[in-house]
Design a protein around this motif. Structure first.
Motif, PDB file in Angstrom:
ATOM      1  N   VAL A  29      52.526  43.019   5.181  1.00 47.51           N
ATOM      2  CA  VAL A  29      52.687  44.076   4.182  1.00 47.51           C
ATOM      3  C   VAL A  29      52.147  43.612   2.830  1.00 47.51           C
ATOM      4  O   VAL A  29      51.381  44.330   2.159  1.00 47.51           O
ATOM      5  N   ALA A  30      52.527  42.420   2.416  1.00 48.05           N
ATOM      6  CA  ALA A  30      52.130  41.912   1.102  1.00 48.05           C
ATOM      7  C   ALA A  30      50.618  41.809   0.980  1.00 48.05           C
ATOM      8  O   ALA A  30      50.031  42.211  -0.036  1.00 48.05           O
ATOM      9  N   ASN A  31      49.938  41.297   2.002  1.00 49.89           N
ATOM     10  CA  ASN A  31      48.502  41.074   1.882  1.00 49.89           C
ATOM     11  C   ASN A  31      47.684  42.328   2.140  1.00 49.89           C
ATOM     12  O   ASN A  31      46.546  42.426   1.684  1.00 49.89           O
ATOM     13  N   ALA A  32      48.268  43.311   2.831  1.00 52.88           N
ATOM     14  CA  ALA A  32      47.632  44.633   2.863  1.00 52.88           C
ATOM     15  C   ALA A  32      47.633  45.222   1.459  1.00 52.88           C
ATOM     16  O   ALA A  32      46.633  45.806   1.004  1.00 52.88           O
ATOM     17  N   MET A  33      48.744  45.043   0.740  1.00 51.13           N
ATOM     18  CA  MET A  33      48.818  45.480  -0.656  1.00 51.13           C
ATOM     19  C   MET A  33      47.776  44.753  -1.495  1.00 51.13           C
ATOM     20  O   MET A  33      47.055  45.365  -2.295  1.00 51.13           O
ATOM     21  N   LEU A  34      47.686  43.440  -1.310  1.00 49.49           N
ATOM     22  CA  LEU A  34      46.760  42.634  -2.116  1.00 49.49           C
ATOM     23  C   LEU A  34      45.327  43.127  -1.978  1.00 49.49           C
ATOM     24  O   LEU A  34      44.618  43.314  -2.983  1.00 49.49           O
ATOM     25  N   LEU A  35      44.880  43.342  -0.756  1.00 50.88           N
ATOM     26  CA  LEU A  35      43.492  43.765  -0.552  1.00 50.88           C
ATOM     27  C   LEU A  35      43.211  45.097  -1.218  1.00 50.88           C
ATOM     28  O   LEU A  35      42.143  45.304  -1.797  1.00 50.88           O
ATOM     29  N   LEU A  36      44.169  45.993  -1.124  1.00 45.39           N
ATOM     30  CA  LEU A  36      43.951  47.312  -1.714  1.00 45.39           C
ATOM     31  C   LEU A  36      43.964  47.244  -3.237  1.00 45.39           C
ATOM     32  O   LEU A  36      43.205  47.944  -3.911  1.00 45.39           O
ATOM     33  N   LEU A  37      44.798  46.373  -3.790  1.00 47.09           N
ATOM     34  CA  LEU A  37      44.942  46.309  -5.245  1.00 47.09           C
ATOM     35  C   LEU A  37      43.823  45.524  -5.910  1.00 47.09           C
ATOM     36  O   LEU A  37      43.452  45.797  -7.044  1.00 47.09           O
ATOM     37  N   ALA A  38      43.290  44.539  -5.201  1.00 44.43           N
ATOM     38  CA  ALA A  38      42.374  43.594  -5.847  1.00 44.43           C
ATOM     39  C   ALA A  38      40.949  44.126  -5.964  1.00 44.43           C
ATOM     40  O   ALA A  38      40.144  43.525  -6.676  1.00 44.43           O
ATOM     41  N   GLY A  39      40.642  45.227  -5.293  1.00 39.74           N
ATOM     42  CA  GLY A  39      39.244  45.595  -5.166  1.00 39.74           C
ATOM     43  C   GLY A  39      38.759  46.752  -6.003  1.00 39.74           C
ATOM     44  O   GLY A  39      37.728  47.341  -5.673  1.00 39.74           O
ATOM     45  N   HIS A  40      39.453  47.114  -7.086  1.00 47.16           N
ATOM     46  CA  HIS A  40      39.059  48.297  -7.852  1.00 47.16           C
ATOM     47  C   HIS A  40      38.495  47.961  -9.225  1.00 47.16           C
ATOM     48  O   HIS A  40      37.367  48.313  -9.555  1.00 47.16           O
ATOM     49  N   VAL A  41      39.299  47.301 -10.046  1.00 43.45           N
ATOM     50  CA  VAL A  41      38.918  47.127 -11.445  1.00 43.45           C
ATOM     51  C   VAL A  41      37.752  46.160 -11.605  1.00 43.45           C
ATOM     52  O   VAL A  41      36.831  46.417 -12.385  1.00 43.45           O
ATOM     53  N   ALA A  42      37.751  45.052 -10.868  1.00 45.37           N
ATOM     54  CA  ALA A  42      36.654  44.088 -11.029  1.00 45.37           C
ATOM     55  C   ALA A  42      35.292  44.685 -10.658  1.00 45.37           C
ATOM     56  O   ALA A  42      34.324  44.539 -11.417  1.00 45.37           O
ATOM     57  N   PRO A  43      35.155  45.397  -9.516  1.00 43.46           N
ATOM     58  CA  PRO A  43      33.860  46.042  -9.248  1.00 43.46           C
ATOM     59  C   PRO A  43      33.493  47.093 -10.284  1.00 43.46           C
ATOM     60  O   PRO A  43      32.325  47.230 -10.649  1.00 43.46           O
ATOM     61  N   ARG A  44      34.490  47.856 -10.777  1.00 43.90           N
ATOM     62  CA  ARG A  44      34.193  48.820 -11.839  1.00 43.90           C
ATOM     63  C   ARG A  44      33.631  48.100 -13.053  1.00 43.90           C
ATOM     64  O   ARG A  44      32.644  48.543 -13.668  1.00 43.90           O
ATOM     65  N   ASN A  45      34.259  46.995 -13.433  1.00 43.73           N
ATOM     66  CA  ASN A  45      33.778  46.236 -14.583  1.00 43.73           C
ATOM     67  C   ASN A  45      32.363  45.719 -14.350  1.00 43.73           C
ATOM     68  O   ASN A  45      31.523  45.752 -15.256  1.00 43.73           O
ATOM     69  N   LEU A  46      32.099  45.227 -13.144  1.00 44.80           N
ATOM     70  CA  LEU A  46      30.766  44.708 -12.838  1.00 44.80           C
ATOM     71  C   LEU A  46      29.719  45.813 -12.928  1.00 44.80           C
ATOM     72  O   LEU A  46      28.659  45.632 -13.542  1.00 44.80           O
ATOM     73  N   ILE A  47      30.000  46.976 -12.342  1.00 50.34           N
ATOM     74  CA  ILE A  47      29.048  48.092 -12.394  1.00 50.34           C
ATOM     75  C   ILE A  47      28.848  48.551 -13.836  1.00 50.34           C
ATOM     76  O   ILE A  47      27.722  48.695 -14.316  1.00 50.34           O
ATOM     77  N   GLY A  48      29.957  48.778 -14.549  1.00 49.52           N
ATOM     78  CA  GLY A  48      29.858  49.261 -15.924  1.00 49.52           C
ATOM     79  C   GLY A  48      29.197  48.261 -16.855  1.00 49.52           C
ATOM     80  O   GLY A  48      28.353  48.628 -17.681  1.00 49.52           O
ATOM     81  N   ASN A  49      29.569  46.988 -16.742  1.00 44.70           N
ATOM     82  CA  ASN A  49      28.957  45.960 -17.590  1.00 44.70           C
ATOM     83  C   ASN A  49      27.455  45.876 -17.365  1.00 44.70           C
ATOM     84  O   ASN A  49      26.675  45.749 -18.316  1.00 44.70           O
ATOM     85  N   THR A  50      27.049  45.934 -16.098  1.00 44.05           N
ATOM     86  CA  THR A  50      25.614  45.813 -15.793  1.00 44.05           C
ATOM     87  C   THR A  50      24.838  46.987 -16.373  1.00 44.05           C
ATOM     88  O   THR A  50      23.769  46.799 -16.984  1.00 44.05           O
ATOM     89  N   VAL A  51      25.346  48.205 -16.197  1.00 46.86           N
ATOM     90  CA  VAL A  51      24.666  49.383 -16.759  1.00 46.86           C
ATOM     91  C   VAL A  51      24.600  49.266 -18.279  1.00 46.86           C
ATOM     92  O   VAL A  51      23.546  49.498 -18.889  1.00 46.86           O
ATOM     93  N   TYR A  52      25.712  48.917 -18.914  1.00 41.37           N
ATOM     94  CA  TYR A  52      25.737  48.811 -20.377  1.00 41.37           C
ATOM     95  C   TYR A  52      24.755  47.739 -20.866  1.00 41.37           C
ATOM     96  O   TYR A  52      23.998  47.969 -21.829  1.00 41.37           O
TER      97      TYR A  52
END
Length: 416
Positions: free
Chosen positions: A247-270
């Motif tokens: 249960v804990a690591n299913a949560m981890l995978l879902l939580l860990a994969g949103h903000v960092a890729p958004r930052n990478l995409i947004g930073n690169t475009v900017y």
């Protein structure tokens, strides 16, 4: 000079007290002058107000990522650092957070990581390319239906990895909004320094909801098997990992994969739009996209600080680190270290890639790095193919998501 049991006396420069870059919100926009100062003058620095160590040089940060005297098991440190009014609430969910693979040392770290690789291995991640492309096109279809404006963070960079990961895990499409909010609440708790009562309460409430929700879905998969990651987890042998660890690591995978890729995409475009000569290079040579992403990771890392906990007293960089103290490894500083990178304060997509610590280093290197890079590459290829004339929207404001541990645009309005 060092005070026994406390760390160095803070008196050398205004940056080393009230002027420290984490104490002045405006400095979060551009902490790099302060980071350069600390790399040169105080590469291992104890901030008395925060009660934490900060390490700034590349060689030191890379070494400490793999140092057995430091522990990734930092949940107790988070509990102790939380305001007293919310510690009892935090302790209710802390046992689950302590089971996250990224919070464990050996041998549990390797055991948990091995089980996560069952469904999160390179072959399965590469097989997601078609799904990523489909979601990228669907999101840009929506944008084009609305007109000639796009927020590359809100409309695209944040939603794409969230949708990809939700579909991969097997979460119902109608629950994507809940998943996004849970993720934001966790990010706020772990990455705002110092921890606040507000971020703690939000995270605890989201954690309790998510534990119950994930258990329900795992039970559903056991009754009605499906070919998704939750279906795979539901059938993992519980003599290898416990039900709570699943249960804990299913949560981890879902939580860990949103903000960092958004930052990478947004930073690169900017960065491309504010360095037009680099954007022209990429237009002329689309094969430079991978290099642009690597350079963006180095120059503006999506995650800027990674904490560790000292397991014992030890000497490092001429300072005495005490057992139980938090040691913050500054990725943002290490990636601009002139001892490791040539001309580090210049954004140049033709630089030879490699060496940046943006996905961590050593045994705790980011399990989702391949997926994040694949999402960023496909999303940017699609954006530049469908909207080759994108430019900053001067009528709308860029809103930055910048705290102690994150750098990226929360809102990046463009016109096309």
């Amino acid at each position: 000079m060092t005070v026994d049991g406390a760390g160095p006396v803070e008196s050398r420069d205004e940056r080393e007290g009230a002027g420290f870059f984490l104490n002045v919100p405006e400095k979060l926009d551009d902490p790099f002058p302060d980071l350069a100062y600390f790399r040169e003058k105080r590469p291992v620095f104890f901030h008395k107000g925060l009660g934490q160590w900060f390490v700034f040089r590349y060689e030191d940060v890379a070494a400490l990522f793999s140092d057995p005297r430091l522990s990734a098991d930092r949940m107790k440190g988070f509990v102790d650092a939380a305001p007293a009014s919310v510690r009892d609430d935090l302790r209710l969910v802390a046992p689950y957070l302590e089971m996250f693979a990224l919070m464990n040392d050996e041998p549990d770290h390797s055991r948990l990581r091995k089980f996560l690789r069952l469904g999160f291995n390179p072959q399965k991640i590469r097989a997601l390319r078609g799904d990523i492309q489909r979601i990228a096109d669907e999101l840009l279809d929506r944008v084009e239906e609305r007109g000639r404006r796009v927020d590359v963070s809100e409309d695209y960079g944040f939603l794409l990895p969230a949708y990809v990961l939700s579909d991969f895990m097997g979460f119902p499409e109608e629950d994507r909004g809940r998943v996004l909010q849970w993720s934001l609440d966790f990010i706020g708790f772990f990455n705002v320094v110092p921890i606040t009562a507000e971020t703690t309460r939000s995270m605890v409430e989201s954690a309790r909801e998510m534990i119950f929700y994930t258990r329900e879905l795992l039970e559903e998969r056991r009754r009605e098997p499906r070919d998704d990651f939750l279906g795979l987890l539901a059938n993992v042998k519980t003599d290898e990992v416990s039900e709570d660890e699943i249960v804990a690591n299913a949560m981890l995978l879902l939580l860990a994969g949103h903000v960092a890729p958004r930052n990478l995409i947004g930073n690169t475009v900017y960065l491309l739009l504010t360095h037009p000569e680099q954007f022209e290079l990429l237009r002329d040579e689309p094969g430079l996209l991978r290099g642009a992403l690597e350079e963006s990771l180095r120059y503006e890392p999506p995650v800027t600080l990674i904490p560790r906990i000292a397991l014992e007293d030890f000497e490092f960089g001429g300072e005495r680190i005490r057992a139980g103290q938090i040691v913050q490894l500054s990725i943002a500083s290490a990636n601009r270290d002139e001892r490791r990178f040539t001309d580090p304060d210049r954004f140049d997509i033709t630089k030879k890639p490699g060496g940046a610590l943006s996905f961590g280093h050593g045994p705790h290197g980011c399990l989702g790095a391949l997926l994040a890079m694949q999402e960023a590459e496909i999303s940017l290829q699609t954006l530049l193919r469908r909207m080759p004339d994108i430019r900053l929207d001067e009528e709308r404001e860029i809103v930055w998501y910048r705290n102690a541990a994150n750098r990226g645009p929360e809102s990046l309005p463009l016109v096309f």
